[in-house]
Design a protein around this motif. Structure first.
Motif, PDB file in Angstrom:
ATOM      1  N   ARG A  20      -5.805  -1.463   0.101  1.00 56.07           N
ATOM      2  CA  ARG A  20      -5.892  -1.390   1.558  1.00 56.07           C
ATOM      3  C   ARG A  20      -5.933  -2.798   2.153  1.00 56.07           C
ATOM      4  N   GLU A  21      -6.533  -3.715   1.406  1.00 53.05           N
ATOM      5  CA  GLU A  21      -6.664  -5.086   1.897  1.00 53.05           C
ATOM      6  C   GLU A  21      -5.342  -5.842   1.878  1.00 53.05           C
ATOM      7  N   VAL A  22      -4.511  -5.541   0.901  1.00 52.76           N
ATOM      8  CA  VAL A  22      -3.275  -6.326   0.793  1.00 52.76           C
ATOM      9  C   VAL A  22      -2.058  -5.571   1.295  1.00 52.76           C
ATOM     10  N   LEU A  23      -2.266  -4.346   1.728  1.00 48.58           N
ATOM     11  CA  LEU A  23      -1.143  -3.525   2.155  1.00 48.58           C
ATOM     12  C   LEU A  23      -0.420  -4.193   3.325  1.00 48.58           C
ATOM     13  N   GLY A  24       0.869  -4.366   3.156  1.00 48.25           N
ATOM     14  CA  GLY A  24       1.667  -4.943   4.234  1.00 48.25           C
ATOM     15  C   GLY A  24       1.677  -6.461   4.214  1.00 48.25           C
ATOM     16  N   LYS A  25       0.848  -7.052   3.324  1.00 49.50           N
ATOM     17  CA  LYS A  25       0.881  -8.514   3.256  1.00 49.50           C
ATOM     18  C   LYS A  25       2.015  -8.947   2.344  1.00 49.50           C
ATOM     19  N   LYS A  26       2.394 -10.176   2.528  1.00 47.50           N
ATOM     20  CA  LYS A  26       3.434 -10.721   1.670  1.00 47.50           C
ATOM     21  C   LYS A  26       2.831 -10.937   0.289  1.00 47.50           C
ATOM     22  N   LEU A  27       3.518 -10.448  -0.740  1.00 51.98           N
ATOM     23  CA  LEU A  27       2.972 -10.578  -2.087  1.00 51.98           C
ATOM     24  C   LEU A  27       3.305 -11.964  -2.627  1.00 51.98           C
ATOM     25  N   SER A  28       2.637 -12.951  -2.065  1.00 51.67           N
ATOM     26  CA  SER A  28       2.982 -14.323  -2.404  1.00 51.67           C
ATOM     27  C   SER A  28       1.776 -15.038  -2.973  1.00 51.67           C
ATOM     28  N   PHE A  56       7.200  -0.711  -0.013  1.00 55.10           N
ATOM     29  CA  PHE A  56       7.795  -0.494   1.310  1.00 55.10           C
ATOM     30  C   PHE A  56       7.021  -1.266   2.383  1.00 55.10           C
ATOM     31  N   PHE A  57       5.731  -1.178   2.306  1.00 54.54           N
ATOM     32  CA  PHE A  57       4.889  -1.887   3.278  1.00 54.54           C
ATOM     33  C   PHE A  57       5.019  -3.389   3.128  1.00 54.54           C
ATOM     34  N   ALA A  58       5.033  -3.822   1.859  1.00 55.26           N
ATOM     35  CA  ALA A  58       5.112  -5.264   1.625  1.00 55.26           C
ATOM     36  C   ALA A  58       6.447  -5.801   2.120  1.00 55.26           C
ATOM     37  N   ASN A  59       7.480  -5.021   1.909  1.00 57.32           N
ATOM     38  CA  ASN A  59       8.810  -5.463   2.295  1.00 57.32           C
ATOM     39  C   ASN A  59       8.952  -5.537   3.810  1.00 57.32           C
ATOM     40  N   ASN A  60       8.388  -4.572   4.504  1.00 56.42           N
ATOM     41  CA  ASN A  60       8.537  -4.543   5.942  1.00 56.42           C
ATOM     42  C   ASN A  60       7.397  -5.229   6.665  1.00 56.42           C
ATOM     43  N   ARG A  61       6.425  -5.673   5.843  1.00 56.41           N
ATOM     44  CA  ARG A  61       5.288  -6.433   6.352  1.00 56.41           C
ATOM     45  C   ARG A  61       4.569  -5.724   7.490  1.00 56.41           C
ATOM     46  N   PHE A  62       4.388  -4.441   7.363  1.00 58.04           N
ATOM     47  CA  PHE A  62       3.656  -3.702   8.388  1.00 58.04           C
ATOM     48  C   PHE A  62       2.243  -4.240   8.495  1.00 58.04           C
ATOM     49  N   GLU A  63       1.813  -4.455   9.697  1.00 59.78           N
ATOM     50  CA  GLU A  63       0.445  -4.928   9.904  1.00 59.78           C
ATOM     51  C   GLU A  63      -0.513  -3.749   9.730  1.00 59.78           C
ATOM     52  N   THR A  64      -1.453  -3.902   8.809  1.00 57.13           N
ATOM     53  CA  THR A  64      -2.418  -2.813   8.605  1.00 57.13           C
ATOM     54  C   THR A  64      -3.846  -3.325   8.650  1.00 57.13           C
ATOM     55  N   GLY A  65      -3.992  -4.633   8.861  1.00 55.56           N
ATOM     56  CA  GLY A  65      -5.319  -5.237   8.718  1.00 55.56           C
ATOM     57  C   GLY A  65      -6.146  -5.243   9.994  1.00 55.56           C
ATOM     58  N   LYS A  66      -5.515  -4.931  11.119  1.00 55.70           N
ATOM     59  CA  LYS A  66      -6.237  -4.989  12.388  1.00 55.70           C
ATOM     60  C   LYS A  66      -7.421  -4.029  12.399  1.00 55.70           C
TER      61      LYS A  66
END
Lengths: 335, 1057
Positions: free
Chosen positions: A105-113, A178-188
């Motif tokens: 949940r913490e890294v969802l949508g973040k760039k896997l870098s 999918f989330f990482a690729n589209n970088r959906f913001e989920t952290g707000k």
């Protein structure tokens, strides 16, 4: 006097699932021994602490040696070093690729870098998942991402075939990718109430309805990206809110359908125009990458929150959206 | 030009990245045999290259075919610099040289590098075409089959047992050649591996020649060892038992006789079909007591595990002179016992020098083969090594072994026996000192099975004048045993217990009674042997592993002085080990030891002794008395203390009786001659005097109706010894353990099998250790190992650890290394009990039927050969300390661990069983997985399966070295992966031969050296075994899986199923 060397090697590789889990969870050998002792395994065979320690070390070594193979699970089946029964191989892989929902949940949508990787100790502290486990999970996400990024064809199927995962786990990974690729913001903060599974469901829907692959399996492009043409076409929906007649027509159709079927009908009727504007605006903006990232936060702010303040139930929401969609189809413009 | 070897390199996979820039490898392969080398093309930029090479053909002598391995080297092509080696595969092509084994070697082999370990795999196909009749080429011995198995292999039948074969070859160790200073570790390791491979091949060929000379066609119980003598060289030696074997298989019957002795060949052909027809029904009908799933041991009461010895043997009648005629009409083995019609002395005197040693490396025999068992005979000799000057004439080493063997022979004769069975040889080397050991079981064999001249009895008395005589036996002058006239048929289940020698002329004091079965002949009160429990033996309850462990410090010394010091210590060690064994045996309420193996290992400053055996209660022997504790002087130790110890001992005995279910059938005592009372004699054997036992008179000694065995507490030593007796924890509920082929009392194995190897090295940090302290450390080490095994294998409960083989070594001054290989096998608990009941019924029945007192004028027994110098002063040579006094908790609560636990662990189920059932449906995700499951076991059989084909011997030697020890996970990580790699390579070779299992697997050598300061370690491992195809006895479909790998197995498979 000290034990200098202590190994035990079976022709069929012996693996204890409990110890495997402890290893995956990032316990040190000593901590793992403690946990096992508390778990009462000592009573089973009159074992002593030394025996447990020796056993735990052996198993940890075995897992470390296996880890290289687990990075490309297909190798596990045709490597010669360890003789592992197939059902055990499945278990090893499945558990290795399993992850903590709190962590993901913490890294969802973040760039896997690398940058994100540096933040892992903060995440570890926040989620109380050990750093070692965080790293494994993060590396798994990255590895899966890297492999399927380039592949054609359906995302879930690709993941399942390359990593020999169960359908459920493959779907979850598809969501993560999918989330990482589209970088959906989920952290707000406003999104915090949503669990990973909520997002995974959304991802599943998006993948099966909004991607190129969803439209045509034969197309070269893959499931990871949203279908640009489709997003472009969404702009045409704007007419639903810009054309006053159409807006009213739409509203009356929906309200007719809803009348008597819900307790919050008054509220629905009252907020129809606002909600419809909110939805259509979100849809129309999706051609912008930035707005794609904010897709979920926008949805929550513009649509879900107003509904919540009007105390809609989930059933109400479903009902509303169903008729909202169906009624739109009846409109002349969309025939 | 007798042979053409063809090899094809198909593909590689999982290769390591050799080019950092591209993350890829440009691999090609060199194929070398003898001096000929071929190369494949370079397969550029691939980690999974496909070479699909042409067939590389080598035209070679069959002599070379036997000696040389095929050497495959995988390299990375480099345009500008030298090509980098990725690794090698050595393929022993011997299995292709006899017609009934494999016809092709094909499969994935791990590419092995001595520095990096396994680096990918390579797919190779190897074939051999032999042109000429091989028997004409006497330099080679193609066609002689080798078996590690120490019984007659399943699916074969021995028509003749020719006897002992031995050979050794010596060479300089490449590691110690001058060139080693300038070459890389990799080159040095590879030179060693290659040399040993060559030497093994040569040795096997030479032994094969001897076998052909004797007229045999196979070697059974083949035992090959390496002596790494360091500076002085490298010795590869082997012993075995030459036999003429017939294959019992309809499909392949004709071609089995290809290399047969001309006389026997037609005969065996003729008899093949009757024996085959008779086979199955015999097994099924004659075995009332075998209710378990069929295993090789289902043949327990009447015929033994190796079918070849089944009663139908009319064939060999024609084989040779009528004197050695082997004919037994069918079923004679069951009721009427073979009746030798002549005394041994009438045998023709030996003509073949090979018959000089009537030794047999076999440990289990067909019923009727073993007439009487005398006891363990062993000999040790300490030698100083010097450089082997001429490798072509290894006379010195030969002479050493010759001496030892002569000694063994004379010991056997002193026991009134003409043969030694279960024979083995071993060495322990430290610097320039070498202890040579040999041991076996003196026995009298049924001459009908023997080849003429094989048993030479009454021949010249070779008296050994050994430099150091370990077992000094006062051999009585009357060595002839011609008065052993076997006019009385002995009952099968007790006959072997009857003493083979003269009661009036016993080689050492012993207590005799009349056999508790037949009441006719004398039996000893205890019996020690190195063989497996004969399948027909009547036992009560279950067996268990019994170990005696001992450490003795010695001063560091050089040369002669060192050798003398060691040889002075040896007799005491043997004596103590023996005492320990005896006490532990009594403590378990048992009366016989099987599979006794005593290892004495030498280090710079200590000697380690480890004796392992399987204890069992033979119902033919008298019930063991209890152990009685006595204080020498009442003032020394309070009587409460003594009685508390006594109580603990009694409790332990009672617990053990229950644990091992020892409920011997009650016998009517009246009719029997009461035990010959000779307590004084025994008291000489064991530290005991009965004079001071007044105060113990009211102690409960209910275990022994008869005289209890007295242990005297005269000093702290004795207390120590008693404590160490009680230290051995019984295995946890659901576990049994033994070190023999079959577990006494358990025969209904289920299919769960887990072979394992475990190595533990202990560093003794305290330099000022005493003998006592060391003993405790060593004992704890062994006990903890066992506890670890039980814990690790708990998911297999109920299960038995079989063939527990402990090897001890002192690799460095302060290190003790213990290596264990064993197999855990699951069994069906319910059926065991049933079986035991039936068995005891069977026993009683037999007792009744043979209840007939007969007077026999001879028969004595021996259990063991002691130093006859009974006046050893123990107090003087050991400065034992009293520091170690803490009592170790007696684990008497094992029994009450209820069945609830057991059930819960049953539910979890064995991973193996589970695996089998699930593997069928779970194959979906592993489409195309091609790794054959290869089972391994140190036993000669796999439960629930039938061996349908022996594919050849596996004998592999590997060296692994590292200069990055820490990075590889320290010494444990290094050795762990090395052992796993060795297993993998063995499995790969077996699979490539078309096999699915290795039986009689053993790890002969595991030499580990480390230098943590330099971050280095090196390890040498030698493993051997028999590659086989086995099929499930119940599940016929598995034959399909063997058929697809064993290309030639088709006809046999069909025929057998």
């Amino acid at each position: 006097m000290s034990v200098e060397l202590d190994v035990f090697v079976g022709n069929t590789t012996i693996m204890d699932e409990e110890v495997y889990q402890l290893w995956l969870d990032g316990y040190t050998v000593n901590d793992a021994v403690k946990v096992r002792m508390e778990g009462g395994v000592m009573d089973e065979c009159e074992a002593s602490k030394d025996v447990l320690l020796s056993d735990t070390m052996d198993q940890y070594r075995t897992f470390q040696m296996c880890e290289r193979l687990l990075h490309s699970p297909a190798k596990l089946a045709n490597q010669l070093l360890f003789q592992i029964p197939p059902h055990r191989q499945i278990m090893l892989i499945e558990r290795y690729y399993a992850f903590d929902d709190t962590f993901v949940r913490e890294v969802l949508g973040k760039k896997l870098s690398k940058g994100t990787k540096k933040d892992l100790d903060d995440i570890s502290a926040k989620t109380s998942v050990t750093l070692k486990s965080c790293r494994r999970q993060f590396d798994n996400f990255k590895r899966v991402f890297k492999v399927v990024e380039e592949l054609k064809g359906p995302l879930v199927e690709n993941i399942r075939q390359h990593f020999l995962l169960s359908d459920k786990l493959a779907r979850d990974y598809a969501a993560i990718v999918f989330f990482a690729n589209n970088r959906f913001e989920t952290g707000k903060r406003k999104l915090q109430y949503l669990s990973f599974q909520d997002f995974a469901f959304c991802a599943g829907q998006l993948i099966s309805n909004w991607t190129v692959g969803a439209v045509d399996n034969m197309v070269e492009d893959m499931d990871v990206d949203l279908d640009k043409e489709f997003l472009q076409e969404l702009k045409e929906l704007k007419i639903l809110i810009t054309d006053k007649d159409l807006l009213d027509q739409h509203k009356s159709l929906v309200c007719t359908a809803l009348r008597g079927k819900t307790k919050v009908f008054i509220e629905m009727e009252g907020s129809f125009k606002n909600l419809s504007r909110g939805l259509i605006n979100i849809a129309a903006k999706l051609t912008n990458t930035k707005d794609v990232r904010d897709f979920f936060i926008d949805l929550v702010e513009k649509f879900i929150e107003p509904c919540r303040s009007d105390r809609w139930s989930a059933a109400d929401m479903k009902l509303y959206l169903t008729h909202y969609t169906n009624s739109a189809h009846i409109l002349d413009t969309f025939k | 030009m007798p042979g053409k070897l063809k090899a094809k390199i198909v593909a590689g996979r999982h290769l390591p990245v050799m080019d950092r820039a591209s993350d890829l490898t440009d691999a090609f392969v060199e194929v070398k045999f003898g001096n000929t080398t071929f190369k494949t093309d370079v397969c550029p930029k691939s980690l999974n290259p496909q070479w699909n090479s042409e067939w590389f053909k080598f035209e070679v002598d069959d002599e070379d075919l036997q000696d040389e391995p095929l050497q495959i080297t995988v390299l990375d092509h480099d345009t500008y610099s030298a090509n980098d080696a990725i690794g090698k595969v050595y393929i022993d092509i011997d299995p292709l040289l006899y017609s009934e084994a494999a016809s092709v070697i094909s499969g994935w082999f791990p590419i092995y590098d001595t520095i990096h370990g396994i680096r990918g795999e390579i797919n190779v196909i190897v074939k051999v075409e032999l042109f000429n009749d091989l028997n004409r080429f006497r330099q080679s011995s193609c066609g002689v089959k080798f078996f590690c198995t120490t019984c007659i292999p399943q699916c074969y039948r021995a028509t003749l047992v020719h006897g002992f074969v031995e050979e050794l070859v010596v060479n300089e160790d490449p590691e110690y050649q001058w060139i080693d200073r300038i070459r890389t570790p990799r080159a040095s390791n590879e030179a060693r591996q290659r040399l040993i491979s060559l030497m093994s091949g040569e040795l096997q060929r030479k032994i094969g020649l001897k076998v052909l000379e004797m007229g045999g066609n196979a070697v059974v119980g083949y035992l090959q060892c390496f002596d790494l003598e360091g500076e002085s060289g490298l010795v590869v030696r082997a012993i075995g038992t030459a036999c003429t074997l017939d294959k019992l298989s309809s499909g392949s019957a004709p071609n089995t006789n290809t290399h047969m002795h001309p006389n026997t060949a037609p005969a065996s052909n003729a008899c093949n079909s009757p024996s085959k027809d008779g086979k199955e029904p015999v097994f099924v009908e004659d075995l009332p007591s075998s209710s378990g799933p069929p295993t090789p041991f289902r043949a327990l009461p009447t015929s033994s595990s190796p079918p070849p010895f089944s009663p139908s043997k009319p064939c060999s009648r024609q084989s040779s002179s009528s004197d050695t005629d082997l004919s037994l009409t069918p079923k004679t083995g069951k009721n009427t016992w073979p009746r030798p019609s002549f005394p041994f002395s009438s045998l023709p005197s030996p003509t073949l020098h090979i018959g000089e040693f009537p030794f047999f490396t076999l440990t289990s025999f067909p019923p009727g083969f073993l007439l009487h068992v005398g006891g363990v005979v062993s000999a040790r000799s300490v030698k100083l090594l010097d450089r082997i000057h001429n490798p072509d004439e290894p006379e010195t080493r030969d002479a050493w072994w010759e001496e030892i063997r002569q000694e063994i022979k004379s010991h056997a004769r002193a026991l009134g026996c003409h043969a030694v069975v279960g024979y083995s040889e071993s060495t322990s080397i430290c610097e320039e000192v070498c202890i040579l050991s040999a041991s076996g079981t003196a026995a009298i064999l049924n001459p009908r099975y023997m080849r003429e001249g094989c048993l030479d009895i009454g021949c010249t008395d070779h008296r050994l004048v050994s430099f150091f005589l370990i077992v000094q036996l006062k051999v009585s002058d009357s060595l002839n045993v011609s008065h052993h006239v076997f006019e009385e048929p002995s009952p099968p289940n007790c006959g072997f217990c009857h003493i083979p020698y003269d009661e009036l002329n016993m080689p050492f004091p012993a207590q005799l009674t009349y056999c508790y079965h037949c009441r006719r002949q004398k039996v000893p009160d205890v019996l020690f042997t190195t063989i497996d429990l004969p399948s027909e033996a009547a036992v009560a309850g279950k067996g268990c592993l019994i170990q005696a462990r001992l450490c003795r410090l010695k001063k560091k010394a050089q040369g002669e002085a060192n050798a003398t010091a060691i040889s002075n210590l040896l007799p005491f060690m043997e004596y103590e080990l023996h005492t320990q064994l005896m006490n532990k045996l009594k403590l378990r309420s048992m009366n016989a030891l099987f599979g006794l193996h005593i290892q004495i290992s030498v280090g710079e400053n200590m000697l380690l002794g480890l004796a392992s055996a399987t204890g069992v209660y033979l119902t033919a022997l008298p019930a063991p008395g209890g152990i009685q504790i006595a204080g020498k002087t009442p003032g020394d130790l309070s009587s409460e203390h003594i009685s508390s110890i006594q109580k603990r001992i009694n409790d332990t005995i009672a617990v053990n009786k229950e644990l091992y279910q020892i409920n011997p059938p009650e016998l009517a005592e009246e009719g029997v001659g009461s035990p010959i009372p000779e307590p004084r004699h025994r008291s000489r054997l064991f530290r005991s005097h009965s004079e001071s036992s007044d105060e113990l008179s009211e102690l409960d000694l209910s275990h022994g109706k008869k005289d209890a065995f007295v242990l005297e507490i005269d000093d702290t030593d004795a207390v120590e010894d008693i404590h160490s007796l009680l230290i051995d924890a019984p295995p946890p509920t659901g576990f049994y353990s033994c070190n023999t082929e079959n577990m006494p009392g358990i025969s209904n194995w289920t299919s769960g099998v887990q072979m394992f190897t475990s190595v533990r090295v202990l560093r003794l940090s305290n330099a000022n250790l005493t003998n006592q302290g060391l003993n405790k450390i060593f004992t704890d080490l062994c006990e903890n190992l066992l506890k670890s095994f039980y814990f690790k294998l708990r998911s297999m409960i109920p299960c038995c650890l079989c063939h527990l083989n402990f090897t001890v070594a002192v690799p460095e001054e302060e290190l003790i290394q213990v290596t264990v290989t064993a197999v855990a096998m699951t069994y069906d608990k319910e059926q065991t009990q049933e079986k035991t009941m039936k068995e005891s019924f069977h026993v009683q029945f037999n007792t009744l039927s043979t209840h007939q007192s007969r007077k026999k004028k001879f028969k004595l027994y021996s259990l063991f050969i002691h130093p006859s110098s009974a006046s050893v002063d123990y107090g003087s040579f050991a400065d034992r300390c009293s520091t170690w006094l803490e009592l170790l908790r007696l684990k008497a609560h094992t029994i009450r661990r209820g069945s609830v636990k057991t059930i819960s662990s049953l539910e979890r189920c064995s991973p193996l069983q589970e695996g089998r059932s699930r593997s069928l449906r779970s194959s979906r995700s592993f489409g195309g997985s091609s790794v054959t499951v290869v089972k391994m076991t140190p036993l000669s059989f796999l439960p629930g399966t039938r061996i349908i084909k022996y594919l050849g011997i596996i004998n592999m030697f590997f060296i692994r070295e590292t200069t990055s020890l820490r990075e590889e996970g320290g010494v444990s990580g290094f050795l762990h992966s090395f052992i796993a790699e060795v297993f993998a390579m063995v499995r790969a070779h077996v699979a490539a031969l078309g096999g699915n299992a290795v039986v009689s697997y053993s790890m002969k050598e595991c030499v580990f050296m480390e230098n943590p300061n330099k971050n280095q370690a090196q390890c040498l491992i030698n493993v051997s075994g028999d590659a086989v195809i086995c099929i499930s006895e119940t599940d016929q479909e598995s034959s399909a899986s063997t058929a697809n790998t064993g290309q030639t197995g088709g006809s046999e498979t069909d025929g057998a199923t």
